[in-house]
Every structure is written in C-alpha cells, then in structure tokens.
Design a protein around this motif. Structure first.
Motif, PDB file in Angstrom:
ATOM      1  N   ILE A 131      -6.651   4.378   0.140  1.00  0.00           N
ATOM      2  CA  ILE A 131      -5.619   5.197  -0.512  1.00  0.00           C
ATOM      3  C   ILE A 131      -4.242   4.669  -0.147  1.00  0.00           C
ATOM      4  O   ILE A 131      -3.387   4.480  -1.011  1.00  0.00           O
ATOM      5  N   VAL A 132      -4.019   4.447   1.126  1.00  0.00           N
ATOM      6  CA  VAL A 132      -2.718   3.981   1.599  1.00  0.00           C
ATOM      7  C   VAL A 132      -2.388   2.618   0.997  1.00  0.00           C
ATOM      8  O   VAL A 132      -1.271   2.390   0.534  1.00  0.00           O
ATOM      9  N   SER A 133      -3.363   1.721   0.963  1.00  0.00           N
ATOM     10  CA  SER A 133      -3.145   0.401   0.363  1.00  0.00           C
ATOM     11  C   SER A 133      -2.742   0.539  -1.101  1.00  0.00           C
ATOM     12  O   SER A 133      -1.790  -0.116  -1.555  1.00  0.00           O
ATOM     13  N   LEU A 134      -3.447   1.394  -1.831  1.00  0.00           N
ATOM     14  CA  LEU A 134      -3.140   1.602  -3.244  1.00  0.00           C
ATOM     15  C   LEU A 134      -1.736   2.176  -3.416  1.00  0.00           C
ATOM     16  O   LEU A 134      -0.955   1.687  -4.247  1.00  0.00           O
ATOM     17  N   ILE A 135      -1.396   3.172  -2.621  1.00  0.00           N
ATOM     18  CA  ILE A 135      -0.064   3.801  -2.724  1.00  0.00           C
ATOM     19  C   ILE A 135       1.032   2.774  -2.467  1.00  0.00           C
ATOM     20  O   ILE A 135       1.986   2.653  -3.233  1.00  0.00           O
ATOM     21  N   PHE A 136       0.879   2.002  -1.411  1.00  0.00           N
ATOM     22  CA  PHE A 136       1.926   1.026  -1.085  1.00  0.00           C
ATOM     23  C   PHE A 136       1.955  -0.133  -2.076  1.00  0.00           C
ATOM     24  O   PHE A 136       3.021  -0.643  -2.408  1.00  0.00           O
ATOM     25  N   GLU A 137       0.796  -0.519  -2.572  1.00  0.00           N
ATOM     26  CA  GLU A 137       0.729  -1.594  -3.568  1.00  0.00           C
ATOM     27  C   GLU A 137       1.492  -1.188  -4.833  1.00  0.00           C
ATOM     28  O   GLU A 137       2.222  -1.986  -5.413  1.00  0.00           O
ATOM     29  N   ARG A 138       1.351   0.061  -5.235  1.00  0.00           N
ATOM     30  CA  ARG A 138       1.963   0.535  -6.479  1.00  0.00           C
ATOM     31  C   ARG A 138       3.402   1.011  -6.309  1.00  0.00           C
ATOM     32  O   ARG A 138       4.225   0.806  -7.191  1.00  0.00           O
ATOM     33  N   ILE A 139       3.684   1.669  -5.191  1.00  0.00           N
ATOM     34  CA  ILE A 139       4.978   2.350  -5.042  1.00  0.00           C
ATOM     35  C   ILE A 139       6.001   1.532  -4.255  1.00  0.00           C
ATOM     36  O   ILE A 139       7.188   1.574  -4.547  1.00  0.00           O
ATOM     37  N   ASP A 140       5.571   0.793  -3.260  1.00  0.00           N
ATOM     38  CA  ASP A 140       6.496   0.025  -2.410  1.00  0.00           C
ATOM     39  C   ASP A 140       6.853  -1.287  -3.109  1.00  0.00           C
ATOM     40  O   ASP A 140       6.467  -2.368  -2.664  1.00  0.00           O
ATOM     41  N   VAL A 141       7.628  -1.169  -4.192  1.00  0.00           N
ATOM     42  CA  VAL A 141       7.935  -2.344  -5.018  1.00  0.00           C
ATOM     43  C   VAL A 141       8.772  -3.386  -4.277  1.00  0.00           C
ATOM     44  O   VAL A 141       8.695  -4.567  -4.574  1.00  0.00           O
ATOM     45  N   LYS A 142       9.546  -2.957  -3.294  1.00  0.00           N
ATOM     46  CA  LYS A 142      10.367  -3.902  -2.530  1.00  0.00           C
ATOM     47  C   LYS A 142       9.570  -4.570  -1.415  1.00  0.00           C
ATOM     48  O   LYS A 142      10.055  -5.496  -0.767  1.00  0.00           O
ATOM     49  N   GLY A 143       8.366  -4.057  -1.149  1.00  0.00           N
ATOM     50  CA  GLY A 143       7.519  -4.642  -0.109  1.00  0.00           C
ATOM     51  C   GLY A 143       8.036  -4.451   1.300  1.00  0.00           C
ATOM     52  O   GLY A 143       7.764  -5.269   2.179  1.00  0.00           O
TER      53      GLY A 143
END
Length: 185
Positions: A131-143
């Motif tokens: 879940i966390v990987s998916l959230i950050f992959e999609r939402i954390d666009v700046k990385g």
C-alpha cells in the motif's frame, strides 16, 4: 464492508439525546481518558504499533489537548467518521499518519500506521508495504520520500484506487459500532 451499511444507518438515525446517554453510560464523568477508550474498545495485549496508533487516534480526537475526550469532541469525531467531507477525512488521516508532527508523512510513518490498523481491525487483506509503495509511487511525484498535506490530499483525490484503499483501510465503522453499542463482553 458487508452489512456495516445498516449499522451506519442506525447510528446516523440516533438522536443527540440517545448519543449523550450512551456516552455518559460509558463515561459517567463526561470525559473519556485514553485508558478508558482502550477499555471500551477491548484492546488488550496489542503490539507497540497498534498501541501507538490508538494513542494517536485519541490525541487527534482530543482537540483541545486536555487529555480527555469530552462529549463535543466525541460527537465531532463520530460525525467526521460517518458524515465528514472527503477533504476533512483526508486532513484527519494526514494528522493521524504524521506521527512526529513535522507536517510531512514518510513511508515508515504510513507503514507503521497501516500495520497498527490491521492489528486492531484484524483485517490483513492487503500488505502495508505494498500500500505504502503504491501511495508513494502515485502521489510522491517529486520523489522526495515524504508527502505534505497538500500533496497527500490532491494525490489521493486524483487517484481513485488510492482513495478506495484509504477508505477500506481507514474504515473505523467496527470501532464506532463497539463504542455506540457499548462495551464488548
């Protein structure tokens, strides 16, 4: 979600007098402490993460920070969970996830909270790490490896699958039903 709908309808149909009576039956002093909340929810023998999560929930509901949840805070919390607008719920989720209070959530904070929620609800359908990987992959666009409130809200609203996951994971209906119907056992 099953038959939670009928329980939610019943909960929403309750009048304020009835809510007040239930609250006062559980806590005759008119105030609920953290210890009492854990007793009401029958949470014994939890692991450290689950215990921290319940603490965090309590402190987000204790809006004036006095160490107690009074009737107004109780109704506000229940109302948010049952009828709150999506922006209100996302802000509350963010506050809950931001364990260190720095205004940002990172992967570790999210994973800890999701694991704790699963310990409490005993719903382990989804791996917290995924879940966390998916959230950050999609939402954390700046990385950057962390999300601000604005990034979290906008990102969640832009991705229906993320919203569905959050709704499923953060469904506190079973907890509210326990509170409303009184102590278990």
């Amino acid at each position: 979600m099953g038959n939670h709908g009928s329980n939610l309808d019943d909960i929403l149909a309750e009048d304020m007098h009835h809510w007040y009576n239930k609250f006062m039956r559980e806590s005759p002093s008119g105030l609920i402490t953290l210890f009492e909340l854990k007793a009401i929810l029958n949470l014994k023998g939890m692991n450290e993460n689950a215990n921290s999560y319940v603490d965090q929930v309590f402190f987000t509901f204790d809006m004036d920070g006095d160490g107690y949840i009074d009737f107004v805070e109780y109704i506000a919390a229940v109302s948010l969970m049952l009828k709150g607008e999506i922006n209100q719920k996302l802000k509350w989720y963010f506050k809950l996830f931001d364990q260190d209070g720095n205004g940002k959530i990172d992967k570790e904070e999210l994973e800890t909270i999701f694991s704790a929620i699963q310990d409490i609800t005993r719903n382990r359908e989804i791996d917290p790490e995924e879940i966390v990987s998916l959230i950050f992959e999609r939402i954390d666009v700046k990385g950057e490896g962390e999300l601000t409130l604005e990034e979290f809200i906008e990102g969640a609203k832009d991705h229906e699958d993320i919203m569905d996951l959050l709704k499923k994971l953060m469904d506190l209906t079973p907890v509210l039903v326990i509170i409303v119907e009184g102590r278990m056992g």
